[in-house]
Write a protein that holds these residues in place. Structure first.
Motif, short mmCIF file in Angstrom:
data_model
loop_
_atom_site.label_atom_id
_atom_site.label_comp_id
_atom_site.label_asym_id
_atom_site.label_seq_id
_atom_site.Cartn_x
_atom_site.Cartn_y
_atom_site.Cartn_z
N ASN A 83 -63.10 52.93 -99.80
CA ASN A 83 -61.89 53.35 -100.50
C ASN A 83 -62.26 53.54 -101.90
OD1 ASN A 83 -59.91 53.62 -98.39
ND2 ASN A 83 -59.56 51.42 -98.34
N ALA A 84 -63.02 52.49 -102.39
CA ALA A 84 -63.57 52.60 -103.90
C ALA A 84 -64.45 53.89 -103.88
CB ALA A 84 -64.36 51.20 -104.06
N ALA A 85 -65.25 54.36 -103.06
CA ALA A 85 -65.97 55.28 -103.36
C ALA A 85 -65.27 56.62 -103.16
CB ALA A 85 -67.14 55.53 -102.22
N ALA A 86 -64.17 56.64 -102.22
CA ALA A 86 -63.06 57.81 -102.16
C ALA A 86 -62.45 57.97 -103.69
CB ALA A 86 -62.29 57.59 -101.10
N ALA A 87 -62.11 56.97 -104.44
CA ALA A 87 -61.34 56.85 -105.43
C ALA A 87 -62.11 57.78 -106.51
CB ALA A 87 -60.89 55.62 -106.10
N GLU A 88 -63.54 57.85 -106.26
CA GLU A 88 -64.38 58.27 -107.45
C GLU A 88 -64.86 59.80 -106.73
OE1 GLU A 88 -67.87 56.00 -108.48
OE2 GLU A 88 -66.98 54.17 -108.05
N ALA A 89 -64.53 60.25 -105.65
CA ALA A 89 -64.98 61.51 -105.18
C ALA A 89 -63.79 62.46 -105.31
CB ALA A 89 -65.35 61.50 -103.67
N ALA A 90 -63.79 62.92 -106.65
CA ALA A 90 -62.67 63.76 -106.93
C ALA A 90 -62.38 65.05 -106.28
CB ALA A 90 -62.94 64.16 -108.39
N ASN A 91 -63.39 65.51 -105.71
CA ASN A 91 -63.36 66.89 -104.92
C ASN A 91 -63.44 66.54 -103.40
OD1 ASN A 91 -63.12 68.82 -106.92
ND2 ASN A 91 -65.04 68.13 -107.39
N ASP A 92 -63.52 65.18 -102.90
CA ASP A 92 -63.70 64.92 -101.73
C ASP A 92 -64.91 65.21 -100.86
OD1 ASP A 92 -62.68 62.93 -99.64
OD2 ASP A 92 -61.74 64.62 -98.62
N THR A 93 -66.21 65.61 -101.74
CA THR A 93 -67.45 65.77 -100.97
C THR A 93 -68.17 64.90 -100.65
OG1 THR A 93 -68.59 66.33 -102.97
CG2 THR A 93 -67.19 68.05 -102.31
N ASP A 94 -68.94 64.97 -99.38
CA ASP A 94 -69.66 64.05 -98.94
C ASP A 94 -70.93 63.60 -100.22
OD1 ASP A 94 -68.37 64.30 -96.69
OD2 ASP A 94 -70.26 64.78 -95.56
#
Length: 128
Positions: A83-94
């Motif tokens: 979830n923390a990584a998702a919060a940093e992935a603004a464009n939701d790319t791998d």
């Protein structure tokens, strides 16, 4: 094989490989960053949060896809790191996930969880 054992096997056959992939950065780069590959982080998130577990609330999956309290604790930690990584992935790319500052922690937790899950499965197989 009992119905409970069959259910556990049917869930773990999905969860364990996803955790192993999360613990393997070369796999992530080679497969998840290849647009023609069959697996990506979307698959990982669906497996761990929606389909075969709930990494935000893993306690209810004890005895279904998780074998021990230690697996539950580690799955919760993995969910928080993802979830923390998702919060940093603004464009939701791998690629953004793999470059996030939270990603090394997610990989480390996945490595610990993978070791525990495999050890628990091996112990179960020997006892069977």
């Amino acid at each position: 094989m009992s119905e409970a054992a069959r259910l556990m096997a049917n869930h773990r056959v999905h969860v364990v490989p996803v955790v192993l992939a999360l613990a393997n950065p070369p796999w992530q780069r080679d497969v998840w960053l290849d647009p023609s590959a069959f697996e990506n982080l979307d698959h990982v998130f669906h497996t761990l949060f929606d389909d075969f577990c709930d990494a935000d609330d893993p306690e209810r999956h004890l005895g279904v896809s998780l074998r021990s309290d230690e697996e539950v604790v580690l799955m919760r930690e993995l969910g928080a790191a993802l979830n923390a990584a998702a919060a940093e992935a603004a464009n939701d790319t791998d690629a953004e996930y793999l470059q996030s500052s939270a990603w090394p922690e997610a990989v480390a937790i996945a490595g610990r969880l993978a070791q525990v899950m495999v050890a628990n499965d091996r112990g179960t197989c020997r006892a069977a």
